[in-house]
Design a protein around this motif. Structure first.
Motif, short mmCIF file in Angstrom:
data_model
loop_
_atom_site.label_atom_id
_atom_site.label_comp_id
_atom_site.label_asym_id
_atom_site.label_seq_id
_atom_site.Cartn_x
_atom_site.Cartn_y
_atom_site.Cartn_z
N ASP A 89 0.88 -1.17 0.00
CA ASP A 89 0.00 0.00 0.00
C ASP A 89 0.92 1.22 0.00
N LYS A 90 0.81 2.04 -1.05
CA LYS A 90 1.76 3.14 -1.21
C LYS A 90 1.69 4.18 -0.08
N ARG A 91 0.77 3.97 0.87
CA ARG A 91 0.79 4.83 2.06
C ARG A 91 2.13 4.75 2.77
N GLY A 129 -1.58 -0.91 -5.94
CA GLY A 129 -1.55 -1.11 -7.39
C GLY A 129 -0.16 -1.57 -7.80
N ALA A 130 -0.08 -2.09 -9.01
CA ALA A 130 1.22 -2.53 -9.53
C ALA A 130 1.19 -2.43 -11.04
N GLY A 131 2.38 -2.44 -11.63
CA GLY A 131 2.47 -2.48 -13.09
C GLY A 131 1.87 -1.28 -13.78
N SER A 132 1.79 -0.14 -13.09
CA SER A 132 1.25 1.11 -13.64
C SER A 132 -0.25 1.04 -13.89
N VAL A 133 -0.92 -0.06 -13.50
CA VAL A 133 -2.36 -0.19 -13.76
C VAL A 133 -3.11 0.83 -12.88
N GLY A 134 -3.99 1.62 -13.49
CA GLY A 134 -4.76 2.63 -12.76
C GLY A 134 -4.03 3.94 -12.56
N GLN A 163 0.38 12.82 -6.86
CA GLN A 163 1.76 13.32 -6.80
C GLN A 163 1.99 14.29 -7.96
N PRO A 164 2.83 15.30 -7.74
CA PRO A 164 3.23 16.13 -8.90
C PRO A 164 3.95 15.26 -9.92
N TYR A 165 3.65 15.45 -11.20
CA TYR A 165 4.36 14.68 -12.22
C TYR A 165 5.80 15.15 -12.27
N GLN A 166 6.74 14.22 -12.16
CA GLN A 166 8.17 14.57 -12.20
C GLN A 166 8.62 14.56 -13.66
N THR A 168 11.30 15.09 -15.12
CA THR A 168 12.60 14.47 -15.44
C THR A 168 12.40 13.05 -15.95
N VAL A 169 11.28 12.42 -15.55
CA VAL A 169 11.01 11.03 -15.98
C VAL A 169 10.91 10.96 -17.51
N ASP A 170 10.38 12.01 -18.14
CA ASP A 170 10.26 12.01 -19.60
C ASP A 170 11.64 11.98 -20.27
N VAL A 189 17.30 1.12 -15.68
CA VAL A 189 16.47 2.31 -15.89
C VAL A 189 15.19 1.88 -16.59
N LYS A 190 14.08 2.50 -16.16
CA LYS A 190 12.78 2.23 -16.78
C LYS A 190 12.30 3.53 -17.43
N GLY A 191 11.92 3.45 -18.70
CA GLY A 191 11.44 4.64 -19.40
C GLY A 191 10.11 5.12 -18.83
N ALA A 192 9.70 6.34 -19.20
CA ALA A 192 8.44 6.91 -18.72
C ALA A 192 7.28 5.99 -19.07
N LEU A 259 12.43 9.40 -3.85
CA LEU A 259 11.91 8.03 -3.88
C LEU A 259 10.53 8.02 -4.54
N LEU A 260 10.38 7.21 -5.59
CA LEU A 260 9.05 7.02 -6.21
C LEU A 260 8.39 5.77 -5.63
N GLU A 261 9.16 4.72 -5.47
CA GLU A 261 8.63 3.47 -4.89
C GLU A 261 9.76 2.73 -4.21
N LEU A 262 9.42 2.00 -3.16
CA LEU A 262 10.33 1.01 -2.58
C LEU A 262 9.58 -0.30 -2.68
N GLU A 263 10.11 -1.23 -3.45
CA GLU A 263 9.39 -2.48 -3.73
C GLU A 263 9.98 -3.61 -2.92
N LEU A 264 9.19 -4.13 -1.99
CA LEU A 264 9.65 -5.24 -1.14
C LEU A 264 8.76 -6.48 -1.29
N1 ADP Z 1 4.91 11.33 -9.67
C1 ADP Z 1 5.26 10.77 -10.82
N2 ADP Z 1 6.01 11.46 -11.73
C2 ADP Z 1 6.35 10.91 -12.92
N3 ADP Z 1 5.99 9.66 -13.30
C3 ADP Z 1 5.25 8.94 -12.44
C4 ADP Z 1 4.86 9.45 -11.16
N4 ADP Z 1 4.13 8.49 -10.53
C5 ADP Z 1 4.08 7.44 -11.38
N5 ADP Z 1 4.74 7.71 -12.52
C6 ADP Z 1 4.90 6.83 -13.69
O1 ADP Z 1 3.95 5.77 -13.56
C7 ADP Z 1 4.59 4.51 -13.38
C8 ADP Z 1 3.81 3.68 -12.34
O2 ADP Z 1 3.79 4.33 -11.09
P1 ADP Z 1 4.43 3.69 -9.80
O3 ADP Z 1 4.35 4.68 -8.69
O4 ADP Z 1 5.78 3.16 -10.12
O5 ADP Z 1 3.40 2.51 -9.45
P2 ADP Z 1 3.39 0.95 -9.81
O6 ADP Z 1 4.69 0.59 -10.46
O7 ADP Z 1 3.25 0.30 -8.47
O8 ADP Z 1 2.19 0.78 -10.67
C9 ADP Z 1 6.03 4.84 -13.00
O9 ADP Z 1 6.89 3.82 -13.45
C10 ADP Z 1 6.27 6.18 -13.70
O10 ADP Z 1 6.67 6.02 -15.06
#
Ligand code: ADP
Ligand code: MG
Length: 293
Positions: A89-91, A129-134, A163-166, A168-170, A189-192, A259-264
């Motif tokens: 839970d991303k909380r 959530g996982a895999g960017s679904v939702g 969350q604010p869109y970062q 730099t991910v692009d 590295v994982k692309g946007a 930190l965007l995620e810590l996956e355990l």
């Molecule tokens: N705040 C953010 N800024 C930029 N990209 C984001 C942000 N949150 C999510 N993303 C994009 O969405 C993807 C999925 O979000 P993430 O938080 O990793 O959840 P999950 O992998 O558990 O679905 C990330 O890999 C990233 O590309």
């Protein structure tokens, strides 16, 4: 006697997406017998395994309570059930921020509540959530569509994460730093992910990803070490007890790693993006974990 390890997966992807294919052989070379089983397979003998390693249980978001109950029923689980409960839970991001860690600014929006809508681009995603679904990205001018997405998440009983869109991910994606037995192993590295061309994999469990090997600079490696320490503090465990961890970092607007995620729980560890040494380190860490049971 030969120790027996089960790698837990899910019915749609019973042997993961291919990233972990080399693990049973790597374990076999060390005298460990390893096989795959979907976590909800009633025929699998999880209770009889010397260790059950969560590797590809990607269908849990829709059935988290059932999944956690199963985790608690497994005598020897890596990572342990209480770690999985906290981490699915991303909380947990709020707990880590409270430790002083630099985390992507995170608002939690429970059903019935409304967020402080940002005046720049942002992301809305389910807290489980996982895999960017939702997960979806919105511009400041698309509040109507964002409200609809939020209503949809709430209708599915999700707490939403805003969350604010970062940006730099692009340009540079996110960097995933993998730890095995609490020690740094490798990175990729994982692309946007939230682009118009993003498409769900055939299993429907994750959005297809573009991954590359990485050699992260010191600031990223240090931020990942800090995240591992903070997780140990919050969980009250020695980080060396974590069989695996993946720290996903992005760069904030000022260039600092966040930190965007810590996956355990069941992260892809990018074995295909790294040299063959990573799977050997993983197999060795499994041997060490077997001693602690
Ligand atoms: N705040 C953010 N800024 C930029 N990209 C984001 C942000 N949150 C999510 N993303 C994009 O969405 C993807 C999925 O979000 P993430 O938080 O990793 O959840 P999950 O992998 O558990 O679905 C990330 O890999 C990233 O590309
Ligand atoms: Mg992610």
């Amino acid at each position: 006697m030969t120790p027996r390890v089960l790698l837990a997966s899910c019915a749609e992807l019973p042997e993961s997406d291919g990233d972990d294919t080399s693990l049973p052989a790597a374990l076999g070379e060390l005298g460990v017998s390893a096989g795959w089983a979907p976590w909800d397979d009633p025929a699998a003998d999880f209770a009889g395994a010397d260790l059950v390693v969560l590797r590809a249980t990607w269908d849990y978001p829709a059935r988290r309570a059932e999944f956690l109950k199963w985790c608690e029923s497994v005598p020897n689980l890596a990572n342990p059930a209480e770690v999985v409960r906290w981490n699915t839970d991303k909380r947990y991001l709020v707990d880590l921020a409270a430790c002083g860690l630099d985390v992507v600014p995170t608002q939690l929006v429970a059903p019935g509540a409304q967020p402080d809508w940002p005046d720049a681009g942002f992301v809305l995603k389910p807290s489980v959530g996982a895999g960017s679904v939702g997960a979806a990205r919105f511009g400041p001018g698309s509040l109507d569509v964002a409200r609809e997405h939020l209503d949809g998440l709430h209708a599915d009983s999700h707490v939403a994460v805003l969350q604010p869109y970062q940006e730099t991910v692009d340009r540079e994606g996110e960097t995933a730093l993998v730890f095995v037995g609490g020690t740094y192993s490798h990175a990729f590295v994982k692309g946007a992910m939230l682009s118009d061309s993003a498409e769900l994999d055939g299993s429907g469990l994750y959005v297809d990803e573009q991954l590359w090997p990485a050699d992260p600079e010191p600031a990223l490696r240090r931020a990942a070490e800090d995240a591992m320490d903070a997780a140990g503090t919050v969980l009250g465990v020695d980080r060396r007890e974590l069989l695996y961890a993946r720290v996903d970092l992005v760069r904030g607007p000022d260039g600092r790693p966040l930190l965007l995620e810590l996956e355990l729980a069941e992260p892809s560890l990018g074995f295909r993006q790294t040299d063959g040494g990573a799977r050997l380190r993983f197999a060795s860490a499994v041997r060490a974990a077997l001693l602690q049971r």
